[in-house]
Scaffold this motif. Structure first.
Motif, PDB file in Angstrom:
ATOM      1  N   THR A 268       9.585   3.927  -4.414  1.00 30.39           N
ATOM      2  CA  THR A 268      10.139   3.233  -3.251  1.00 30.39           C
ATOM      3  C   THR A 268       9.031   2.594  -2.424  1.00 30.39           C
ATOM      4  OG1 THR A 268      12.025   4.747  -3.160  1.00 30.39           O
ATOM      5  CG2 THR A 268      11.517   3.510  -1.159  1.00 30.39           C
ATOM      6  N   HIS A 269       7.955   3.320  -2.193  1.00 31.54           N
ATOM      7  CA  HIS A 269       6.829   2.752  -1.449  1.00 31.54           C
ATOM      8  C   HIS A 269       6.234   1.553  -2.191  1.00 31.54           C
ATOM      9  CE1 HIS A 269       6.509   5.427   1.937  1.00 31.54           C
ATOM     10  NE2 HIS A 269       6.456   6.501   1.183  1.00 31.54           N
ATOM     11  N   THR A 270       6.109   1.672  -3.497  1.00 33.56           N
ATOM     12  CA  THR A 270       5.548   0.572  -4.281  1.00 33.56           C
ATOM     13  C   THR A 270       6.392  -0.691  -4.145  1.00 33.56           C
ATOM     14  OG1 THR A 270       4.617   2.149  -5.869  1.00 33.56           O
ATOM     15  CG2 THR A 270       4.857  -0.131  -6.593  1.00 33.56           C
ATOM     16  N   ARG A 271       7.699  -0.542  -4.260  1.00 33.66           N
ATOM     17  CA  ARG A 271       8.588  -1.701  -4.136  1.00 33.66           C
ATOM     18  C   ARG A 271       8.541  -2.292  -2.742  1.00 33.66           C
ATOM     19  NH1 ARG A 271      13.672   1.218  -7.219  1.00 33.66           N
ATOM     20  NH2 ARG A 271      12.908   0.934  -9.368  1.00 33.66           N
ATOM     21  N   LYS A 272       8.457  -1.427  -1.724  1.00 29.20           N
ATOM     22  CA  LYS A 272       8.382  -1.931  -0.349  1.00 29.20           C
ATOM     23  C   LYS A 272       7.106  -2.722  -0.119  1.00 29.20           C
ATOM     24  CE  LYS A 272      11.264   0.862   2.698  1.00 29.20           C
ATOM     25  NZ  LYS A 272      11.267   1.644   3.964  1.00 29.20           N
ATOM     26  N   LEU A 273       5.991  -2.182  -0.592  1.00 31.92           N
ATOM     27  CA  LEU A 273       4.714  -2.858  -0.391  1.00 31.92           C
ATOM     28  C   LEU A 273       4.699  -4.219  -1.086  1.00 31.92           C
ATOM     29  CD1 LEU A 273       2.288   0.178  -0.841  1.00 31.92           C
ATOM     30  CD2 LEU A 273       2.810  -1.020   1.283  1.00 31.92           C
ATOM     31  N   ASN A 274       5.263  -4.285  -2.280  1.00 27.44           N
ATOM     32  CA  ASN A 274       5.319  -5.564  -2.984  1.00 27.44           C
ATOM     33  C   ASN A 274       6.285  -6.531  -2.309  1.00 27.44           C
ATOM     34  OD1 ASN A 274       3.448  -4.857  -4.986  1.00 27.44           O
ATOM     35  ND2 ASN A 274       5.019  -3.901  -6.253  1.00 27.44           N
ATOM     36  N   THR A 275       7.395  -6.024  -1.785  1.00 28.64           N
ATOM     37  CA  THR A 275       8.358  -6.886  -1.101  1.00 28.64           C
ATOM     38  C   THR A 275       7.762  -7.458   0.180  1.00 28.64           C
ATOM     39  OG1 THR A 275      10.179  -5.547  -1.983  1.00 28.64           O
ATOM     40  CG2 THR A 275      10.672  -6.985  -0.115  1.00 28.64           C
ATOM     41  N   ILE A 276       7.013  -6.648   0.906  1.00 29.70           N
ATOM     42  CA  ILE A 276       6.378  -7.121   2.133  1.00 29.70           C
ATOM     43  C   ILE A 276       5.411  -8.268   1.835  1.00 29.70           C
ATOM     44  CG2 ILE A 276       4.737  -6.452   3.950  1.00 29.70           C
ATOM     45  CD1 ILE A 276       6.054  -3.690   3.960  1.00 29.70           C
ATOM     46  N   HIS A 277       4.789  -8.228   0.673  1.00 28.63           N
ATOM     47  CA  HIS A 277       3.825  -9.267   0.283  1.00 28.63           C
ATOM     48  C   HIS A 277       4.483 -10.270  -0.665  1.00 28.63           C
ATOM     49  CE1 HIS A 277       1.218  -6.007   1.756  1.00 28.63           C
ATOM     50  NE2 HIS A 277       0.391  -6.970   2.075  1.00 28.63           N
ATOM     51  N   ASP A 278       5.664 -10.720  -0.276  1.00 29.77           N
ATOM     52  CA  ASP A 278       6.386 -11.807  -0.957  1.00 29.77           C
ATOM     53  C   ASP A 278       6.717 -11.496  -2.403  1.00 29.77           C
ATOM     54  OD1 ASP A 278       6.276 -13.269   1.379  1.00 29.77           O
ATOM     55  OD2 ASP A 278       4.424 -14.286   0.809  1.00 29.77           O
TER      56      ASP A 278
END
Length: 434
Positions: A268-278
């Motif tokens: 979940t953290h990985t997906r959030k971090l990637n989503t935040i960076h477009d």
């Protein structure tokens, strides 16, 4: 009649012979038949079904994702999307007490009558404001109160004694005619002592070391360890966000193969971090599922990161108590096999001196179970939940004094930007509050 029947029933059970007439037995059986039938019905009745309960057959109905694309999506709030660009460069220090507040305290300290109300730690030395040379005997009562004050702030007792000795050395032989002079001397002495304790023996610059490893074609590896529930995975994700903001490619190795949901939390953290960076692949998750050897998972992750030209590998480990020998052996094996560049101990700021015991026993276990002449011990500390302790900051001083290792990161909240570096001035300001 009923009493006689009960007596004969008891005697018949004891002797094993029926002492009742046949008609009484038949009547008794007829009387007990409904109860026997009810008991049989209860035995075959179905178990209770609880609300929101389910089993494997209900998995399809409970799955809210319809396609594989949906499973890659994660909910990111608008406030989280605004975090991008806020962690580039060096991390900010903890906020120290403002200059206005310090001036107010010093002004209040000029009046000994008001010192006990607003002077904080300075009020202890109110009796020393007189025109005569100070000696160890004259400052001893005030230093004893100062020691109790520091212990109340979660400073370990032996370290509190060391700080008091440093203050006594500075005060001895001086003539301080005003209360403000005593307060200034105590403040400067505490500042010097705390800075000396909190200053690292070696400077840890993760960004610089990661860049050096990149030039050598090797990933820079950081292992996070600690007891259960201190926030290892959460603060690991904050460190990952900070590294991404500074242009690093990050891989998270899910080596907590024991706790249910550990891999999903990191995913979940990985997906959030990637989503935040477009939606860019700024951070990757490497996992082998559960019930695997953590050392082998970490080794595979580092090898994969080297092949993929990843800059930094963050190794998440399972929480373990410091007295659990099998789990401590597993951690020592992981560190021995993979030789990470940095081993960070994650500890809570609110547990007080328990963190000191944890640190000492973690280091001892790593030394005992590594079977090496020069074992790799803890290199630094991540102090979490610092926003929950108010002014009881003594654990920071105790942990650095016991281990001699620096506090690399301080967790101050739940968002990805709530990661700071320790400020000795802020610690001293908190220590001197009443």
């Amino acid at each position: 009649m009923r009493v006689q029947l009960q007596r004969k029933l008891i005697q018949s059970r004891l002797t094993g012979r029926s002492l009742l007439p046949n008609k009484w037995v038949k009547a008794s059986l007829r009387h007990q038949l409904p109860n026997l039938m009810l008991r049989q019905q209860r035995k075959v009745s179905e178990g209770r079904k609880w609300d929101l309960g389910g089993n494997s057959r209900d998995a399809a109905a409970l799955d809210v994702f319809n396609t594989a694309e949906d499973k890659d999506k994660v909910n990111v709030t608008a406030s989280e999307m605004k975090l991008r660009g806020q962690a580039s460069g060096a991390l900010r220090d903890l906020e120290a007490e403002s200059e206005d507040e310090e001036v107010e305290e010093e002004t209040a300290a000029d009046s000994p009558s008001d010192a006990s109300k607003s002077g904080g730690l300075f009020s202890i030395f109110k009796s020393l404001s007189m025109s005569k040379t100070l000696t160890k005997e004259s400052v001893a009562p005030a230093l004893e109160k100062m020691r109790d004050h520091l212990i109340a702030k979660n400073v370990a007792s032996d370290i509190a004694g060391k700080l008091c000795d440093s203050v006594a050395t500075k005060l001895e032989g001086k003539v301080l005619s005003t209360f403000s002079g005593v307060a200034a001397t105590v403040k400067s002495t505490l500042q010097e002592s705390c800075v000396q304790i909190l200053s690292p023996k070696r400077r840890i610059d993760i960004l610089r070391d990661a860049m050096d490893a990149r030039q050598r074609g090797q990933p820079y590896c950081i292992t996070f360890c600690g007891v259960n529930g201190v926030g290892k995975s959460t603060n690991l994700s904050k460190v990952a966000f900070w590294l991404i903001e500074n242009g690093m490619k990050v891989m998270i190795a899910a080596c907590d193969t024991f706790r249910a949901g550990a891999v999903e939390q990191l995913r979940t953290h990985t997906r959030k971090l990637n989503t935040i960076h477009d939606g860019k692949q700024m951070v990757q998750l490497f996992d082998k599922g559960y019930d695997k050897d953590a050392a082998a998972v970490a080794l595979s992750a580092i090898t994969h990161a080297r092949d993929m030209k990843i800059d930094v590998v963050l190794i998440d480990t399972a929480g373990r108590m410091q007295d659990n020998e099998p789990l401590m052996r597993s951690l020592a094996k992981l560190i021995k096999v993979n030789q990470p560049d940095l081993v960070l101990f994650v500890g809570e700021a609110l547990v007080g001196n328990e963190a000191v015991d944890q640190l000492v026993k973690f280091n001892q276990a790593l030394a005992d179970h590594s079977q090496q002449d020069n074992p790799h011990l803890i290199d630094g500390i991540v102090l979490t939940k610092f926003d929950t302790i108010d002014d009881k900051v003594g654990a920071a001083i105790s942990m650095t004094y016991i281990t001699g290792q620096p506090i690399v990161f301080v967790g101050t909240g739940q968002t990805y930007t709530d990661l700071k570096t320790l400020n000795a001035r802020a610690v001293v300001s908190a220590l001197m509050k009443a």
